[in-house]
Design a protein around this motif. Structure first.
Motif: not given
Length: 288
Positions: A200-228
């Motif tokens: 039930n955590e998906i229903f409690l996601i606050n919009r203030t979390y979105l920016l952190s999630g987006l930056i983590l997705a780009i810099l800490a996830t998509f870019v490093p995994l693809t480069l690796n």
């Protein structure tokens, strides 16, 4: 070029612990931030997958999804759980026992011998991480250090399994790293989507979390995994694992530039050892 990819991956990943800790401070749970992280990674990689005109391959999807869930579903979740009880610097020390596990697994899987230079490189890398973090008093923590340490160490162990498995398979695979990244992120996104619905955590996601999630997705996830994925086409898994701690060096430099943090003798010495370790390892490979 492939060594450069892995170095750039470490540079991009240097935001992981800081952003992860920030996400907890604003109230996000590990499951929520990981769900957002892989939601955005799935969207980004999906756009590229469609734009490049790749055809969906069910066998590759199942393989990379499974490996992705092992790394990002189990290892990443364990790391974020542990990070709740540790400061980011100490968590980095524990996590970068990773080259030790990678070297061991690669030896067992490929029967490739570990020579003196390879072993020295692993020792230099870990010693450098420890010394650098001692320089910034990383071990001053009154929180639940035993449980947090165990969770991050377990994360490091599972990530080593992922690196060695992918490293051996991807060299024999004719698919493109962008394609493999899409399969990986699709599987992990589905995993966390189901997980957060069940809890039930998906229903409690606050919009203030979105920016952190987006930056983590780009810099800490998509870019490093693809480069690796690009890097592992040519370099050995344990070499990649020794380049990964350069993340600590880049994080320290960025902190000095943007946060005015100071370097001291111990920290500089540790970072020098971290930087030397991959060079020593590459020398060991060339002497084989």
């Amino acid at each position: 070029m492939h060594y450069l990819f892995s170095i750039l991956s470490a540079l991009s990943s240097s935001v992981t612990s800081i952003l992860g800790k920030y996400s907890f401070n604003i109230g996000a749970s590990p499951s929520q931030i990981l769900f957002l992280r892989f939601l955005f990674s799935f969207i980004i990689s999906g756009i590229i997958f469609i734009f490049m005109g790749y055809k969906f391959n069910i066998k590759k999807f199942l393989l990379y999804s499974l490996l992705g869930i092992v790394n990002y579903g189990i290892a990443a979740y364990s790391f974020f759980i542990g990070l709740q009880f540790l400061n980011p610097a100490y968590a980095t020390v524990v996590y970068f026992t990773n080259p030790i596990f990678v070297s061991y697994f690669q030896h067992k899987l490929t029967k490739r011998k570990i020579n003196l230079l390879n072993a020295t490189a692993v020792g230099l890398s870990f010693a450098g991480v420890v010394i650098a973090n001692m320089g910034e008093r990383a071990f001053e923590n009154n929180e639940s250090i035993v449980f947090g340490t165990f969770m991050v160490l377990f994360s490091s162990f599972i990530n080593a399994v992922f690196i060695v498995s992918v490293g051996e398979y991807i060299k024999q695979d004719n698919s493109h790293p962008f394609e493999n990244a899409f399969y990986t992120f699709t599987g992990v996104f589905i995993y966390y989507f189901i997980f957060t619905i069940i809890t039930n955590e998906i229903f409690l996601i606050n919009r203030t979390y979105l920016l952190s999630g987006l930056i983590l997705a780009i810099l800490a996830t998509f870019v490093p995994l693809t480069l690796n994925y690009f890097a592992l086409k040519k370099i050995q898994s344990h070499t990649l694992a020794l380049i990964m701690p350069l993340e600590l060096l880049f994080a320290s430099i960025l902190s000095a530039i943007f946060l005015d943090e100071q370097f001291n003798t111990l920290k500089v010495l540790g970072l020098i050892l971290v930087g030397i370790a991959p060079i020593v390892d590459i020398s060991g490979i060339e002497n084989e």
